[in-house]
Design an enzyme around this catalytic site. Structure first.
Site, PDB file in Angstrom:
ATOM      1  N   LYS A   1      -5.764   5.502  -7.596  1.00 17.27           N
ATOM      2  CA  LYS A   1      -5.101   5.721  -8.889  1.00 17.27           C
ATOM      3  C   LYS A   1      -6.146   5.874  -9.990  1.00 17.27           C
ATOM      4  CE  LYS A   1      -0.960   3.451  -7.282  1.00 17.27           C
ATOM      5  NZ  LYS A   1      -0.194   2.218  -7.084  1.00 17.27           N
TER       6      LYS A   1
ATOM      7  N   GLN B   1       0.204  -3.655  -9.314  1.00 15.84           N
ATOM      8  CA  GLN B   1       0.255  -3.255  -7.906  1.00 15.84           C
ATOM      9  C   GLN B   1       1.043  -4.270  -7.088  1.00 15.84           C
ATOM     10  OE1 GLN B   1      -0.887  -0.342  -6.774  1.00 15.84           O
ATOM     11  NE2 GLN B   1      -0.361  -0.757  -4.659  1.00 15.84           N
TER      12      GLN B   1
ATOM     13  N   ASP C   1       5.684   3.080 -13.361  1.00 12.74           N
ATOM     14  CA  ASP C   1       6.195   2.974 -11.992  1.00 12.74           C
ATOM     15  C   ASP C   1       7.698   3.227 -11.957  1.00 12.74           C
ATOM     16  OD1 ASP C   1       4.548   2.382  -9.819  1.00 12.74           O
ATOM     17  OD2 ASP C   1       4.279   0.297 -10.438  1.00 12.74           O
TER      18      ASP C   1
HETATM   19  N1  GUN Z   1       2.586  -0.740  -3.822  1.00 11.81           N
HETATM   20  C1  GUN Z   1       2.770   0.315  -2.981  1.00 11.81           C
HETATM   21  N2  GUN Z   1       3.209   1.384  -3.665  1.00 11.81           N
HETATM   22  C2  GUN Z   1       3.293   1.015  -4.958  1.00 11.81           C
HETATM   23  C3  GUN Z   1       3.665   1.709  -6.158  1.00 11.81           C
HETATM   24  O1  GUN Z   1       4.034   2.894  -6.170  1.00 11.81           O
HETATM   25  N3  GUN Z   1       3.598   0.976  -7.298  1.00 11.81           N
HETATM   26  C4  GUN Z   1       3.233  -0.330  -7.316  1.00 11.81           C
HETATM   27  N4  GUN Z   1       3.212  -0.968  -8.482  1.00 11.81           N
HETATM   28  N5  GUN Z   1       2.874  -0.996  -6.224  1.00 11.81           N
HETATM   29  C5  GUN Z   1       2.906  -0.318  -5.062  1.00 11.81           C
END
Ligand code: GUN
Length: 285
Positions: A55, A99, A122
């Site tokens: 990211k 996350q 998100d």
């Molecule tokens: N863990 C796995 N995929 C994601 C996601 O798209 N967002 C977040 N915040 N955590 C994740």
């Protein structure tokens, strides 16, 4: 049947990130504003570390500011909430992502509720899920929004189509079904308790598979000309596979996503786009 379109998520993701990069540089020039994404990682889960680093790299590539916070695994709920509050207040942070999964002693619900809905890139805050319900998807969650982009950019007719979503999770199944409804599809949500699931799937013009069952959907579950979006990521000793038996089903499909290289690469592209949108919401009207 004509050769199926193999929907290239890697290419479409790159196209979207290039579009975001153009908009970001325009925003810098015209408004002197650089969108910023804060990513919070608690603990040392190796898979999460890779996701967070990806990211951060994507942010740099499209010209976004990236702020990374790595907190120790023993961080308390209060400390994490305090950081979220601080990021909610910062003018240079337009998007916040915590996350998941969090270490076991931390409750994700108050964390997701605590993120300012207008910074919730998100799309996991119930306010943003509610906006999707009422057809005002300002910050839709990334994987469902990525599925819709794959459909649109592969020339799929959405209006009036019968869409079947297999899976009812809050993160994929429910929001993707509601986004399809907003695109004027006729939507069926099927799941593990659905009676005669193959027969329901055979009614689909568009089939979205998000159940987490390795290669469950077979060729005799689909009709000729179907468009298939496979959200599944099932790892076994045989490798990585989706929820759809790709080699069988592609023989009947008009278009189909592969795994890997289909939905997977779209999530980060939509995260970049949501961060741009969150920053655009701060511009004077
Ligand atoms: N863990 C796995 N995929 C994601 C996601 O798209 N967002 C977040 N915040 N955590 C994740």
């Amino acid at each position: 049947m004509a050769e199926p379109i193999i929907i290239d998520g890697t290419q479409i993701s790159a196209d979207i990130r290039a579009e975001v990069a153009d908009e970001v540089s325009r925003m810098k020039e015209e408004h002197g504003l650089v969108p910023g994404l804060a990513v919070v990682l608690v603990g040392e889960d190796p898979a999460s570390q890779i996701y967070v680093n990806n990211k951060e790299r994507a942010c740099v590539e499209v010209g976004l500011n990236s702020f990374k916070y790595v907190l120790p695994a023993k961080t308390s709920q209060e400390e994490l909430m305090d950081l979220v509050d601080e990021l909610n207040c910062r003018d240079d942070v337009h998007g916040i992502l915590v996350q998941m999964p969090l270490p076991g002693h931390l409750d994700p619900t108050p964390v997701l509720l605590g993120i300012d809905p207008n910074k919730d890139v998100d799309g996991f805050n119930p306010v943003n899920l509610g906006r999707v319900v009422v057809g005002n998807a300002v910050l839709p969650s990334c994987t469902p929004a990525g599925c819709i982009e794959l459909l649109k950019r592969s020339g799929t007719q959405l209006e009036g189509a019968n869409a079947v979503v297999v899976g009812r999770s809050n993160t994929v199944g429910k929001p993707v079904a509601l986004l399809l409804l907003s695109e004027n599809c006729t939507v069926t949500i099927a799941h593990s308790r659905t009676r005669d699931l193959p027969e329901i799937c055979r009614g689909a013009d568009i089939l979205v598979a998000a159940v987490g069952r390795d290669r469950m959907i077979k060729a005799d579950w689909v009709k000729e000309g179907v468009t298939v979006i496979d959200v599944g990521m099932n790892r076994s000793e045989e490798g990585l596979h989706g929820d759809v038996d790709f080699h069988e089903v592609k023989e009947k499909a008009r278009a189909i996503t592969p795994v890997p290289g289909g939905v997977g690469p779209m999530t980060i592209a939509m995260l970049m786009r949501n961060t741009l949108k969150a920053a655009q919401m701060k511009l004077p009207v």
